[in-house]
Structure formats: C-alpha cells, structure tokens
Design an enzyme around this catalytic site. Structure first.
Site, PDB file in Angstrom:
ATOM      1  N   CYS A 206       0.838  -1.200   0.000  1.00 45.14           N
ATOM      2  CA  CYS A 206       0.000   0.000   0.000  1.00 45.14           C
ATOM      3  C   CYS A 206       0.876   1.255   0.000  1.00 45.14           C
ATOM      4  O   CYS A 206       1.985   1.255   0.542  1.00 45.14           O
ATOM      5  CB  CYS A 206      -0.908   0.002   1.223  1.00 45.14           C
ATOM      6  N   CYS A 209       2.501   2.656   3.269  1.00 44.70           N
ATOM      7  CA  CYS A 209       3.370   1.722   4.001  1.00 44.70           C
ATOM      8  C   CYS A 209       4.531   1.200   3.162  1.00 44.70           C
ATOM      9  O   CYS A 209       5.180   0.216   3.530  1.00 44.70           O
ATOM     10  CB  CYS A 209       2.544   0.548   4.520  1.00 44.70           C
ATOM     11  N   CYS A 234       2.281  -8.983   6.635  1.00 47.96           N
ATOM     12  CA  CYS A 234       1.025  -8.275   6.839  1.00 47.96           C
ATOM     13  C   CYS A 234      -0.069  -9.184   7.357  1.00 47.96           C
ATOM     14  O   CYS A 234      -1.117  -8.727   7.786  1.00 47.96           O
ATOM     15  CB  CYS A 234       0.567  -7.630   5.535  1.00 47.96           C
TER      16      CYS A 234
END
Length: 244
Positions: A206, A209, A234
């Site tokens: 993302c 991040c 994650c």
C-alpha cells in the site's frame, strides 16, 4: 483432496528440485479451477507469464486495499490486457474500513503498527477469497525476508487459512529463486512490471506503508519501515511468523 503433513512433506521433497514451471504445472494439473494465482508484484507476474506459456486454464486474483499506488493500478490493467485474462479483484468490507477511519483516522498504523489495518484491508478479504478455493499460488521467495521466509517450502498445507471444512494447499513455485533470477526472467521474456521499480521500490504494498530503498538495502526494508525488521508480514503469509 486432503493431505496429511507427511503427504505434504513428501510432495514437497518431490517438487523442491523442480523448476517453477514444473511446480506450477503440477499445481494446475492437481487442482484445476479450484486453484488461483495471487497477483500483485514482480514475482506474481512471472507466475502469470509462466502459466500463460503452459497453455493451461488458470485463474488470477488480486487484493485491492483501496490504498494502492496509482502505478500499481496501471500495472494491474497492463497485465490484464497483455495476457488477455480476468483478474478477480477482492475488496475490504466497507463497514470495517469506515469504522477504523472514524475511530482512528487515516494513518493509525504509524502509531499502532500495521496489523489492524492489514487485517481489515488485506487479511479479511484474502480469507474470504481463499474460502472458495482448494489451493493458491504465491510468489514468495526464501531470500525475501531473513526473519520470516527463509524456510518456506514449495508446497505446504496453509495452516493460517485452512478450516475444518476446507484444507487449503499453498504453492510457492519461486521459493528457491533469487531476485536476480526473477528480474532476469522479466527482462528476457519482456514481462510487464510495475513502473515503481524504476523509482527504487523493490517490494510494493500500500502507498502509505511502502517506500523506495537505498542501494544495498534489503528489498523488504521499504515495507513498514518504522517497525522491527525481522517480522514484516502483513498477515497474508502469517504462517511464516506463527511457526517461528
């Protein structure tokens, strides 16, 4: 199809010395339409290219978290049109995203760590998708993360996403490849890739991040850079952390 741990280990022993194409072909032969390739990055598009060249029917899915880079959306579309395939997009539950943002704002992961946001935007949607499959294919490599991926096999029972009613098998055909081998394949076969790679991004998630890395930094140091370096998962591959 249900495997015991001994069955999975025996199958892994048989496949671990095979080429990624042979591993992928074995997976497609065994599970057919009940298997899908998880697609987001460079390793995954290599698997898509290999599957296309095998000439067997195959499925591809991706997780759209709603916070991807614009370049990543362009990449997904480029792959869809280049190979003439459907990419099955899976999205987070709207109510969960709204609740998180209303209670904690847009960037709570910088204070709380990334797990809550990833659970909503990635793990939940992935769990929902995998519940419809018997097997999935990932682009994980052993050298991607010294803390979590060094021991990944080419085939395993996915203890993180299997349920009592649905045993899930996970294939990692590129487990024994290096980053250099992945990029040699991309260049040699003129495989599409995310334009962010030309800007210093090596592992792309993302937008909030993920950042570019410096020369000689490990490729996943640009992911969740504000957190401890040896446990950067994650939740999609939580089995890598849970078994430690």
């Amino acid at each position: 199809m249900s495997l015991t741990q001994a069955d999975a280990q025996a199958w892994n022993s048989d496949l671990e010395s095979k080429s990624p194409q042979e591993i992928l072909a074995a997976a497609l032969d065994k599970f057919d339409d009940n298997l899908a390739i998880s697609f987001s990055g460079a390793e995954d598009v290599v698997l898509v290219d290999m599957a296309a060249k095998l000439g067997k029917p195959f499925r591809v899915f991706t997780l759209d978290t709603g916070r991807l880079h614009p370049e990543t959306y362009r990449f997904l579309e480029k792959v869809r049109t280049h190979y003439g395939i459907k990419i099955e997009a899976t999205f987070p539950e709207v109510a969960q995203v709204e609740k998180l943002i209303e209670e904690k704002g847009m960037f709570s992961f910088y204070q709380d760590d990334h797990k809550e946001c990833c659970a909503i935007r990635k793990v939940g949607p992935l769990r929902r998708k995998l519940s419809t499959l018997s097997a999935w294919v990932t682009g994980q490599r052993k050298d991607q993360s010294p803390g979590t991926r060094v021991d990944i096999p080419v085939i395993q029972i996915d203890g993180a996403f299997s349920t009592e009613s649905n045993q899930l098998i996970k294939f990692n055909p590129l487990a024994n490849w290096s980053s250099e081998e992945v990029w040699a394949y991309i260049r040699t076969n003129e495989v599409p890739y995310n334009e962010l790679h030309e800007k210093g991004f090596t592992s792309i998630g993302c937008e909030p991040c993920t950042r570019a890395v410096l020369p000689n930094q490990h490729e996943r140091e640009g992911r969740w850079w504000w957190e401890e370096a040896t446990a950067k998962e994650c939740g999609l591959h939580a089995i890598n952390v849970d078994k430690k």
